[in-house]
Structure formats: C-alpha cells, structure tokens
Design an enzyme around this catalytic site. Structure first.
Site, PDB file in Angstrom:
ATOM      1  N   GLU A  85      -0.667 -24.706  -8.682  1.00 58.89           N
ATOM      2  CA  GLU A  85      -1.821 -24.635  -9.568  1.00 58.89           C
ATOM      3  C   GLU A  85      -1.383 -24.927 -11.004  1.00 58.89           C
ATOM      4  O   GLU A  85      -2.024 -24.525 -11.960  1.00 58.89           O
ATOM      5  CB  GLU A  85      -2.550 -23.291  -9.470  1.00 58.89           C
ATOM      6  CG  GLU A  85      -1.727 -22.052  -9.624  1.00 58.89           C
ATOM      7  CD  GLU A  85      -2.563 -20.798  -9.405  1.00 58.89           C
ATOM      8  OE1 GLU A  85      -3.509 -20.569 -10.185  1.00 58.89           O
ATOM      9  OE2 GLU A  85      -2.273 -20.056  -8.458  1.00 58.89           O
ATOM     10  N   CYS A 122      -3.137 -19.275  -5.462  1.00 57.62           N
ATOM     11  CA  CYS A 122      -1.836 -18.909  -4.895  1.00 57.62           C
ATOM     12  C   CYS A 122      -1.772 -18.986  -3.374  1.00 57.62           C
ATOM     13  O   CYS A 122      -0.678 -18.980  -2.810  1.00 57.62           O
ATOM     14  CB  CYS A 122      -1.465 -17.492  -5.342  1.00 57.62           C
ATOM     15  SG  CYS A 122      -1.471 -17.278  -7.136  1.00 57.62           S
ATOM     16  N   HIS A 246       1.211 -11.415  -1.208  1.00 58.96           N
ATOM     17  CA  HIS A 246       1.161 -12.145  -2.465  1.00 58.96           C
ATOM     18  C   HIS A 246       1.466 -11.149  -3.581  1.00 58.96           C
ATOM     19  O   HIS A 246       0.879 -10.062  -3.637  1.00 58.96           O
ATOM     20  CB  HIS A 246      -0.214 -12.767  -2.673  1.00 58.96           C
ATOM     21  CG  HIS A 246      -0.458 -13.250  -4.058  1.00 58.96           C
ATOM     22  ND1 HIS A 246       0.372 -14.165  -4.680  1.00 58.96           N
ATOM     23  CD2 HIS A 246      -1.419 -12.938  -4.967  1.00 58.96           C
ATOM     24  CE1 HIS A 246      -0.076 -14.399  -5.905  1.00 58.96           C
ATOM     25  NE2 HIS A 246      -1.166 -13.671  -6.094  1.00 58.96           N
TER      26      HIS A 246
END
Length: 447
Positions: A85, A122, A246
């Site tokens: 990203e 993500c 994450h």
C-alpha cells in the site's frame, strides 16, 4: 488440478537499514513516558529505509536472497505478485520493477512470468498468497513456483498519532507444491465491510481514525473467525501452536487475543475450569438489553485476562508472534507474515518441535477485511527459519538521532525535494539509483 500439498516453501525478510529508538530518542522529544510506547503500544523501535532504499529495493533484496538460498533462476518462477500500500505508480506494478532488478543479476529473465500488484491495505499480502495457491492448485503453474513479496514503507505524517508505529521492510515468500515451511488450508473465513477507518485517497500518508480502526479490526476478525468455524468446525486454544495476527503494533494484538481466547473457550472444558474463579461467560439471552450484556462481557474479559490459563496461553501462542514487530514497527502488508516468521523463529530458539502442528493465521486490511485460515507446519520448517538473517539485520541498523529521523522522513516524503547523504554504505544489494527520462525510478545492484 493438483492434489499435492501447496504452501510456503521459503521465507526471507528485509528490514529498513535505519532505526529509531522509541524509548530513548522519540519519547524524550515528544515529552512522553517511554512506557507509552514500550508497554502501551508494545514497540521498542521502528525501522526506516535509508535514502537509497524503498519498497522495490527491500522487496528485491529479500527476493534475491530467497532465490540464492534455494538455488532458483528466473525460469523457476511462473508468477510474481507484490502486495503493497506504498506504491508510487498507479499503472505499472511494483512486481515489474522487482523483476527488472533481479534480471540484472541472474541469467535468463521473467518474460513468461505473470506479474501483478495486490491492493487491499494490509490483507493483500495474504490475498497474494491465496492467488498463488489457487493458481497452483488449478494446475496452471506448469511446474513453476510463485514469488510473493509484501513490501511497504509505513510512514505517517509527522505529529500524527500513528507516527510511533511506523516501519519499513519486506517479506518475500515462495509458494510451491510440497512446501518446506507450511501447508495452506482450504478452509478460510472472511469478515468484510465497507469502512473508512484508514485510507489514502491519492495521498502518501494515511488518514486514520485510530479508535474506529481498532474497533473495525476486532469486529472483522471476530466475523472471520466465525466464518472460518462454519467450514472448519469450532476452534479451541489447544488446536494451534501459534496464532499470528496482523500486527500494526503489539498492543492491538493483545486486544484481539483476549477476544479470540474468550470465543474459542466458550462452551469448552476451559470455560468450565475457569467458572470456579471468574464464573461462566455471559450469554446474551440472559440480559434484557445489549448494553448490559456488553458491559458484562467487558467485565468478564477483565477477569479473564488475569487468569493463569489465559496468561500461559498468551505467553505460548501469541507473545512469540510479536517479538520481531516490537523492534521494527508496522510493515502493513508484511505484518502478519512477519508475525508467522517471528513465531517459527521463537520455536527454533527454544527447541520446540512443530512439525504437524497448526498455526491459525489472522490477516486484516483496513477498509476493511479480515481473513482467517490455518496452516500446517512442514518437516523442513526449522532449516528454512534458521536461515533467516533478521537478527543480524536488526543489530546492524544505523541508530538515528531525532534530527536525523526528521531528515529521513522528509527524504521519503514524495512532496519534498531533499538532498540527504546516506547513513549506511550499500553492499551486495539493490539500490535506488535515480530517475529515468519518464520520471521512472531506476535501480542498480551494488557489489
């Protein structure tokens, strides 16, 4: 269609070569107690790219070491997928830049490899692995492997609340049949909604609603776990050796972990065992309204966090997954894959045998989507993880002063023109070497 096991055959990690110490350097200038970062966020330091580093160099350097170690050539790779990203081109994928770097040092080329770039904050690193898995299982790989690279510079505007969670690095993974590290499961669960917790609308630095982002992260993770259980059956804490999440910062993982533990122990022997000391979990049917039920759940989780059962489970299944992240910060698309590597690395260091054990992997991307699946550890995992050089990389980082940190931040700010000498000397690696005639980035390998 292949029936062979498919999964991650090799992993390599590349961290940015600069370090910002949050307790010793960042906190004093901000006038903060160091514990705000080390205890609250669970972060000790952030990694940053030197002036000649970016998402391409970090990704290409990780990929080169993986290929060298596995004895691969471009002809062995049938697709290259990059998850990021932090892309700087809205048309040309970062995978083409990485392929161009690698072609400088290998005979042959990636002319017949499919190249792409994945975007969903993500979670796109995991989505790229899913794409490679499906490509192989569908019988379209022609015996070749897939190279997946998750690479990001997770920078925030200076003064932003997320500034302390910054980081930069890349994780390269080889996806293939008969993998050495983990086999991927066919069972997956998803939780997804249109959210605005974190976004970059044509801007380099993100706009973040921090409180909302935590709420969305937890809600989507819960939904993904419930969806996973609808196909894989009810989960139990004893089923999984590690649960990599994450990890934007370890403090967020602590929030997810207690919710996950409560969910997985509901209606089990663990809940029965805990009932004597903290009672049974509240059931919504027992309450007249949702507000009272949620208040009771919060009180139960406060008590649950203090139990020996939870603390022992967290220390065993969760804490090892955040060890590397606590010293490098948020790597966006690479975050959960860093957590997996961190867990397996811990197992090598403690002599824990994992072959045949399962990991429950919880990926998340703002905007928002969570994915949960399990992975089965394969026989060759230890040799692959012991080959990592992340400890050496972390030791060799240049320790920035705060003034130097501000200069580096400006140097990587796309809206600023900053002349800055590099802090480290490149050696045996790809570097950003300037700009081409169409304002494209140019790269070269420095011996």
């Amino acid at each position: 269609m292949t029936d062979a096991a498919v999964g991650i055959d090799a992993i390599e990690i590349r961290t940015g070569k600069l370090k910002l110490d949050l307790a010793e350097t960042f906190a004093p200038v901000k006038g903060d107690d160091p514990g705000k970062y080390t205890k609250g966020l669970g972060l000790y330091a952030s990694s940053f790219p030197d002036v000649y580093e970016d998402i391409v160099t970090m990704g290409a350097n990780a990929a080169k070491r993986l290929m060298d170690r596995k004895g691969l050539t471009p002809e062995d790779i049938g697709r290259i997928d990059v998850a990021t990203e932090s892309a700087f081109d809205n048309s040309k994928p970062v995978s083409t830049y990485i392929a161009g770097c690698l072609e400088q040092v290998y005979e042959g080329d990636f002319r017949h490899a499919n190249k792409g770039e994945r975007k969903f904050a993500c979670v796109s690193g995991t989505q790229s692995i899913d794409d490679a898995y499906n490509w192989i299982r569908a019988g379209r790989s022609r015996g070749k492997a897939a190279l997946v690279v998750a690479t990001d510079t997770a920078l925030y505007a200076r003064g932003d609340p997320g500034e302390a969670t910054q980081g930069a690095g890349a994780v390269a993974m080889l996806i293939d049949e008969d993998p050495s590290v983990v086999e991927l499961s066919t069972e997956q669960g998803y939780g997804s909604m249109d959210e605005t917790d974190f976004l970059k609308p044509n801007q380099q630095f993100p706009s973040v609603d921090g409180k909302r982002s935590v709420q969305v992260y937890l809600a989507r993770m819960r939904e993904a776990l419930e969806d996973y259980e609808s196909v894989a059956g009810h989960t139990h804490p004893d089923q999984f050796a590690y649960i990599p999440f994450h990890t934007p910062f370890p403090g967020m993982v602590r929030k997810a972990a207690i919710l996950g533990f409560r969910h997985m122990t509901r209606g089990t022997d663990v809940e029965d065992e805990l009932a004597a000391s903290i009672g049974r979990q509240p059931r919504e049917a027992e309450f007249d309204d949702r507000e009272n039920y949620e208040e009771a759940i919060r009180a139960y989780m406060d008590d649950l966090k203090e139990t020996d059962q939870y603390r022992e489970w967290y220390a065993s299944a969760i804490e090892p997954t955040v060890e590397i992240s606590s010293h490098v910060g948020n790597w966006y698309t690479g975050s959960v894959h860093l957590a997996r590597a961190s867990a397996l690395k811990s197992a090598t260091e403690t002599g824990r045998e994992l072959t045949g054990d399962r990991l429950l992997v919880g990926s998340y991307g703002s905007g928002a989507q969570a994915e949960i699946h399990h992975e089965t550890v394969q026989e060759g995992w230890r040799a692959e993880i012991e080959a990592l050089t992340i400890d050496e990389q972390l030791r060799n980082r240049y320790d920035l002063s705060f003034d130097e940190y501000e200069q580096v931040h400006d140097a990587h700010n796309h809206e600023k023109e900053v002349e800055l000498e590099e802090f480290t000397a490149p050696s045996g690696e790809f570097v950003h070497a300037g700009w081409g005639r169409m304002n494209e980035r140019k790269y070269e390998f420095v011996e």
